[in-house]
Scaffold this active site. Structure first.
Site, short mmCIF file in Angstrom:
data_model
loop_
_atom_site.label_atom_id
_atom_site.label_comp_id
_atom_site.label_asym_id
_atom_site.label_seq_id
_atom_site.Cartn_x
_atom_site.Cartn_y
_atom_site.Cartn_z
N GLU C 29 0.46 3.19 17.91
CA GLU C 29 0.21 4.47 17.45
C GLU C 29 -1.09 4.98 18.21
O GLU C 29 -2.18 4.25 18.04
CB GLU C 29 -0.05 4.69 16.12
CG GLU C 29 1.52 4.37 15.39
CD GLU C 29 1.50 4.14 13.97
OE1 GLU C 29 0.15 3.80 13.51
OE2 GLU C 29 2.53 3.67 13.47
N LEU C 58 5.12 7.35 14.11
CA LEU C 58 4.50 6.35 13.16
C LEU C 58 5.59 5.44 12.40
O LEU C 58 6.11 6.09 11.43
CB LEU C 58 3.91 7.56 12.14
CG LEU C 58 2.72 7.01 11.21
CD1 LEU C 58 1.97 8.30 10.64
CD2 LEU C 58 2.96 5.84 10.42
N GLU C 60 6.06 1.65 12.18
CA GLU C 60 5.73 0.01 12.57
C GLU C 60 6.99 -0.65 12.76
O GLU C 60 7.07 -1.67 13.56
CB GLU C 60 4.71 -0.66 11.52
CG GLU C 60 3.28 -0.15 11.68
CD GLU C 60 2.80 1.33 11.44
OE1 GLU C 60 3.97 1.87 10.74
OE2 GLU C 60 1.68 1.88 11.35
N GLN C 82 -2.63 -0.26 14.13
CA GLN C 82 -3.85 0.67 14.04
C GLN C 82 -5.14 -0.20 13.27
O GLN C 82 -6.00 -0.23 13.68
CB GLN C 82 -3.57 1.85 13.74
CG GLN C 82 -4.50 2.96 14.03
CD GLN C 82 -3.99 4.30 14.16
OE1 GLN C 82 -3.77 4.93 12.92
NE2 GLN C 82 -3.87 4.94 15.17
N PHE C 83 -4.43 -0.64 12.25
CA PHE C 83 -5.15 -1.66 11.30
C PHE C 83 -4.37 -2.82 10.91
O PHE C 83 -3.08 -2.75 10.67
CB PHE C 83 -5.79 -0.91 10.12
CG PHE C 83 -6.82 0.10 10.19
CD1 PHE C 83 -8.08 -0.70 10.07
CD2 PHE C 83 -6.68 1.05 10.66
CE1 PHE C 83 -9.24 0.51 10.34
CE2 PHE C 83 -7.74 1.97 11.10
CZ PHE C 83 -8.83 1.78 10.86
N ALA C 84 -4.71 -3.91 10.99
CA ALA C 84 -3.99 -5.14 10.59
C ALA C 84 -3.15 -4.92 9.23
O ALA C 84 -2.02 -5.36 9.25
CB ALA C 84 -5.00 -6.44 10.39
N ASP C 85 -4.00 -4.32 8.36
CA ASP C 85 -2.98 -4.04 7.09
C ASP C 85 -1.83 -3.43 7.15
O ASP C 85 -0.80 -3.55 6.43
CB ASP C 85 -4.01 -3.05 6.36
CG ASP C 85 -5.43 -3.49 6.30
OD1 ASP C 85 -6.03 -3.71 5.27
OD2 ASP C 85 -6.00 -3.19 7.32
N PHE C 86 -1.38 -2.60 8.30
CA PHE C 86 -0.46 -2.08 8.37
C PHE C 86 0.85 -2.71 8.65
O PHE C 86 2.14 -2.54 8.83
CB PHE C 86 -0.53 -0.58 8.96
CG PHE C 86 -1.24 0.16 8.60
CD1 PHE C 86 -1.69 0.35 7.34
CD2 PHE C 86 -2.40 0.79 9.30
CE1 PHE C 86 -2.58 1.26 6.71
CE2 PHE C 86 -3.40 1.77 8.81
CZ PHE C 86 -3.31 1.86 7.35
N HIS C 127 -7.81 -1.20 4.88
CA HIS C 127 -8.17 -1.11 5.92
C HIS C 127 -9.25 -2.23 6.31
O HIS C 127 -10.15 -2.21 7.23
CB HIS C 127 -8.95 0.00 6.49
CG HIS C 127 -7.98 1.43 6.29
ND1 HIS C 127 -7.57 1.97 5.30
CD2 HIS C 127 -7.76 2.17 7.56
CE1 HIS C 127 -6.86 3.12 5.88
NE2 HIS C 127 -7.01 3.13 7.25
#
Ligand SMILES: Cc1ncc(C[n+]2csc(CCOP(=O)(O)OP(=O)(O)O)c2C)c(N)n1
Ligand SMILES: Cc1ncc(C[n+]2csc(CCOP(=O)(O)OP(=O)(O)O)c2C)c(N)n1
Ligand SMILES: [Mg+2]
Ligand SMILES: [Mg+2]
Lengths: 332, 370, 332, 370
Positions: C29, C58, C60, C82-86, C127
């Site tokens: 993204e 958007l 994943e 964008q962040f590992a969390d996602f 995040h």
């Protein structure tokens, strides 16, 4: 009190809780008219109606999220995944939303996730998994793993009444086991009426003084068989069914290890990266002085769950492996 | 609500019109209503939307308060008072306030990370919002989360998690509870243009449609998802075209006109309350600032179009102009309302800056409900 | 050779690999015109074009699946979250599809998943996470966690050339660290040209004889600081940066413990349920006789990652905690 | 492909017609084409679809082989030769064979768990399929997986994982590789009516549309997803209505008529190969057996409608009848073709039953590519 199957125990728990509390409702795929893939909810929709036994579209994230939303609004949903494996479709709803909500001071999320888990017979890589490791590291989730009909009923009721999200692992393999065929420690009468089994208390399946064998889930069977074999060899094995993985009964584990000085951890999930690692680490940290031997672990092989019978058999942990590990520990 | 209601005044949309759709040009005096294969332009009669003085003042207060709260927060960030990041809704104030002001007290609101105006309209006090942004003990999450990742249970506002899309199934579930309880309530939620690409959007819309849930979904299409413009996000001329695929009514509106937003959203909420099921409303605005306080907008944005919207479609300015033009409020009353809002926001900030930080000794408390 | 930042090292690796092999492409993204949330791909789209630097909607799960599909067809995608969390949006694509494909005899899936991980400053619960535990138990995935610019570049190149799916954990916190500010063991010159860092080899950050401190990721910093403190107290701590979590360098761990007899495991992730448990279990199983003290672990607190600075500080493992644990171990 | 192509003969769909759509009644001699707001009925001229004798024979062989392979597998299951479970495509043979027979050798096919006919049409040998169902060493996964969770790399057939929906993004990715390589190839994939409810369906359709990927998606709507009928799965009259929301053309066809399937799919594939982007085709059939060999169909199914489709819309019978009626093949040729297929399936079974099981000593081999 009577001897009923694990499946009957689950059905009874759901039925009784739905009768008791009208905020309890079920959502999942094909659970209505068809009664679910494993018939745990057979006849429920006819009795409780389509609004309390909800056939969801094929969308695990969608219906899990919806159930969580309903829980936020005060209802008490029980979510069924057709197979535990499919929960990977919606881990974020559970790990990120449900688990963290109370910590973020946004109120309780009283919800139960029913995950029919573990190998049955040739289910293959995507109908056989033990999913506990995906949840185990996330604070805010309770994780339970009943191995008997008695626990299945009592823990499901407890889970429904708990104000927190509960990962309820149920074992497909046990659904149809006839109680009369089970070894004595697992052949437990199930009360016809109401009772609950508190979380965080292990069950001592067999007392012993020489070795501690810690397990949960399907491998209670192999554990008891192996303990029997060792008994014949003059070694007394204490077998513990952990029952709840979060919170877990640390006292029971540490207490037994203090007594025996020897620990074998057994689970159906793969050895590497399984939850057994955590229990071993805690023992090695907290009662190191009491250990007389290495901590051993037995689990499945280092690969996905294969389908073809000879492969599946080679993959799963066996009584023979447990016996061998126990013998080695005893001889250490 | 159904296009037929407006059929007298409405005109069918010609297929070619959609292909060349331009949000700036084509929504100036009408909006689009779609149901199944039936798509119509509905003309806007502004005189008919003219609010009474009391309502006009209330809405003006909310709009200007939203603007003021965000401006004050922006300076607070520059001054180092906001840990982490901050997202603002500049440009979407009419969409947020206009929609959320139609929600009843007893109903749930499920806002997203840019819907500060919706929070305020639903009654979330500026002090609580500020304390939250500042990571203080009086923020609703007591410092566990920050920025507009916040809910407010006393006013039935849920808290989002960061994962875009997630809140739509959650909102459907809240609506589901209303349906089962037969309490006549509806639920309002939002999703961004970016958010419409998530599987959650789809699963939630479908679930809501199949179960005819009392859910109104406002797509806040602010023409950017972080750095991504609509052309890289979806390939249909309007996201309202997704509605027929779920079997629900769809609308495309200019989200910078608070009166149009209120008109369409309030009808949709009524329909939901009456058992008519969900509605999907694409509300078009322009994000009048970077994605977050850290973003370098001009790296990637079409600054010319941005400027056009800034000048001609600033929702706060537009409402000011409307009120004067239609003689609802005087310029003096409007200026006074702005000043009041600014003062309220600044007082909230000052108070929130006095609030203590949460106790680090309790960091692991409250993970479980007892 | 030069001192560059961790971010520059990642950019260099991607750029050089894209120049080297036209089947390498990037998807994520906002990575195109905008250069990504952390500007790792700044200028890439201008150079390599929109087909090799793909701004995805958007979604994943959608773009991860698409990247896997392209890998099946022989391309070499690098996926950025964008962040590992996602990544929780798409775990099944990785755990179920990508990890299992080769085992099911369906060919290699050469793909890299870039996960900007761990706490930065007040990122809050979604995040800031350390995601390794979600992948760790799944055979078929490689998991790497470079802590230096040198490793970041060399391991990213290695990951891209590997025929297996690689979970590439990168640490947001390190992106902008100026090399001159780093402690000596982490201040490593980065070659301007091509080199790779093999997987499965730990890096000895500091030699020592009294204690083994095993770590990886962000906590290499706290580990080195704490070792320094202990040195002042006459205790010599061996600090190991594991670098690769799957496969991991068992020899390095066991060898060091055989030498020191004392082990502290440290990671930024929560202590309970973190990957440290596995390492502790392996040590307790395989070199039990060499242990002179309990195995200690230090990790984050038992809650989600809180945002407000005092809470976040209290949550994360600190040098002080490490020092204390080392002292206790030394004194045992 | 675009509705305009057929405009001469076509008729616009009236909005009311869709509301009352009946798959059995309304698709007997026409199909539906939707692009944006433009929806048309396209009449079917069967004479124009009449294949030459060689093609007719090839298709007949594939159809009857699919039927035979599945019948033989079903008996094999009853005889205890299939570990785990088995899903069959009875009822979808025309949809599977008709579509996959339009795919070129060098192109990829991404089938689902009921597309045995697609495997056969793409060239997957019955022996390999049988060995896989039986858990033997010669199955493409060498016993790692079972039933139609199988791919076949020599013929560019991917293997699915169980998670419904997953294969759609994967297929989009394969199509993406074709686009980037500019090799003029298209990719064909399938999804069930149940599968359309997954987020993956949405994310993949959207990704494919934004990037104009050469992807043809056939929705095998067999009117059940396990035990769930369409009314509990989605709320639109046809899933083809989802196409405009992605900005791609949509079709609704009778999937029991192999010639219609081939007509619409081959045009869609050509469009994709020429850079025209994806197409969404809803192909309606009826699942003429339980979900799996374990399923108790009559517990939940509408047996009367089922019977109607069984009698009037059995795709194999329909093709037999067409060939005779249009004098393409004689009844004798058809009977011979059926007998040949049956023999081929039985020989494959006998050979596969002789294949050894995989070596349990190697259970953990091959997890990683070296
Ligand atoms: C699942 C997920 N992926 C990525 C992100 C990072 N992210 C935060 S906001 C955002 C853009 C959202 O765009 P849109 O939905 O249009 O909302 P807007 O910010 O424009 O209001 C992204 C990509 C996220 N929060 N969640
Ligand atoms: C994500 C996921 N959830 C549930 C299942 C269990 N399941 C297997 S097939 C099936 C029904 C699929 O229905 P549909 O997509 O219509 O395909 P059909 O079987 O009718 O061909 C279900 C629910 C699954 N495989 N994957
Ligand atoms: Mg946006
Ligand atoms: Mg179906």
């Amino acid at each position: 009190m009577s001897l009923i199957t694990y499946r009957e125990a689950l059905s009874a728990a759901l039925w009784e809780e739905m009768e008791r509390d009208k905020e309890v409702f079920l959502v999942g795929e094909d659970i209505g008219l068809g009664g679910g893939a494993f018939y745990v909810t057979k006849g429920f929709q006819q009795h409780f109606g389509r609004e309390r036994v909800v056939d969801a579209p094929l969308s695990e994230a969608g219906f899990t999220g919806a159930a969580i939303g309903a829980a936020l609004a005060g209802m008490r949903p029980v979510v069924e995944y057709q197979f535990a494996d499919f929960v990977t479709e919606t881990l974020k709803m559970i790990l990120d939303f449900a688990a963290g909500n109370h910590y973020r001071r946004m109120g309780p999320v009283p919800i139960v996730f029913r995950l029919p888990a573990a190998a049955l017979v040739s289910g293959g890589p995507y109908h056989s998994q033990n999913p506990e490791i995906w949840f185990f590291g996330t604070p805010g989730l309770k994780i339970v793993a009943p191995a008997t009909a008695y626990d299945a009923k009592g823990m499901l009721k407890q889970a429904i009444r708990d104000d927190n999200p509960v990962i309820f692992l149920e074992y497909k393999k046990f659904y149809s086991y006839r109680p009369e065929d089970l070894p004595a420690p697992l052949r437990i009468d199930v009360p016809g009426g109401d009772y609950t089994v508190p979380f965080g208390k292990a069950r001592l399946l067999r007392e012993g003084g020489d070795l501690t064998l810690l397990t949960f889930g399907t491998t209670v069977l192999e554990a008891l068989e192996a303990a029997q074999v060792l008994e014949g060899e003059g070694v007394s094995v204490e077998v513990i069914d952990l029952r709840t993985l979060c919170p877990y009964d640390k006292e029971a584990i540490l207490g037994s290890v203090k007594k025996t000085g020897r620990l074998l951890i057994l689970h159906e999930a793969r050895k590497r990266g399984g939850v057994g690692g955590e229990f071993a680490a805690v023992v090695a940290e907290e009662v190191f002085e009491h250990l007389d031997a290495p901590i051993r672990r037995v689990g499945a092989a280092e690969c996905p769950v294969p389908l073809s019978p000879p492969l599946e058999k080679a993959y799963l942990p066996s009584t023979a492996q447990v016996v061998e590990a126990l013998r080695e520990l005893a001889a250490f | 609500m159904r296009p037929e209601v407006h059929a007298a005044a409405s005109e069918p949309v010609r297929p070619e019109e959609l292909a060349g759709l331009d949000f700036y040009r084509d929504l100036a005096d009408r909006y689009l209503a779609i149901e199944g294969l039936d798509a119509r332009w509905i003309p806007i009669h502004r005189e008919g939307l003219r609010p009474g003085k009391e309502t006009a003042l209330r809405l003006h207060h909310l709009l200007s308060l939203t603007r003021a709260v965000e401006e004050v927060l922006d300076s607070a960030f520059r001054a180092g008072h906001i840990p982490g990041t901050a997202f603002f809704g500049r440009g979407n104030e009419a969409s947020s306030v206009g929609s959320a002001s139609c929600v009843r007290d007893e109903e749930w609101l499920v806002p997203m990370h840019r819907n500060c105006g919706a929070h305020l309209a639903k009654g979330h006090p500026p002090y609580s919002i500020m304390a939250h942004f500042f990571g203080r003990a009086d923020g609703p999450s007591q410092g566990r989360d920050g920025n507009l990742h916040v809910g407010y249970r006393p006013k039935k506002i849920t808290q989002l998690i960061s994962h875009i899309g997630t809140m739509l199934p959650i909102a459907a579930g809240v609506a589901w509870s209303a349906k089962v309880r037969r309490n006549g309530q509806a639920v309002l939620t939002y999703i961004g243009d970016g958010g419409t690409s998530t599987g959650d959007f789809h699963e939630a819309m479908n679930f809501a449609a199949v179960h005819r849930l009392p859910l109104v979904v406002v797509i806040d299409n602010n023409q950017y998802a972080y750095k991504t413009p609509p052309a890289d996000q979806y390939a249909c001329p309007t996201l309202a075209l997704r509605a027929p695929g779920y079997g629900v009514p769809g609308f495309l509106i200019d989200g910078t006109d608070i009166l149009v937003v209120r008109e369409v959203v309030s009808r949709a909420l009524d329909r939901a309350r009456e058992g008519g099921g969900p509605t999907l409303i694409e509300s078009v605005t322009m994000r009048l600032g970077g994605h977050s306080v850290y973003d370098r907008y001009s790296d990637y944005a079409d600054m010319e179009t941005l400027k056009l919207w800034q000048e001609e479609r600033d929702p706060v300015k537009r409402y000011d102009q409307f009120l004067v033009e239609y003689e609802v409020l005087t310029p003096g009353e409007i200026a006074a309302s702005h000043a009041r809002a600014r003062k309220e926001a600044e007082e909230a900030r000052d108070a929130a800056l006095k609030c203590p930080f949460p106790d680090p000794g309790k960091v692991a408390d409250g993970v479980f409900a007892e």
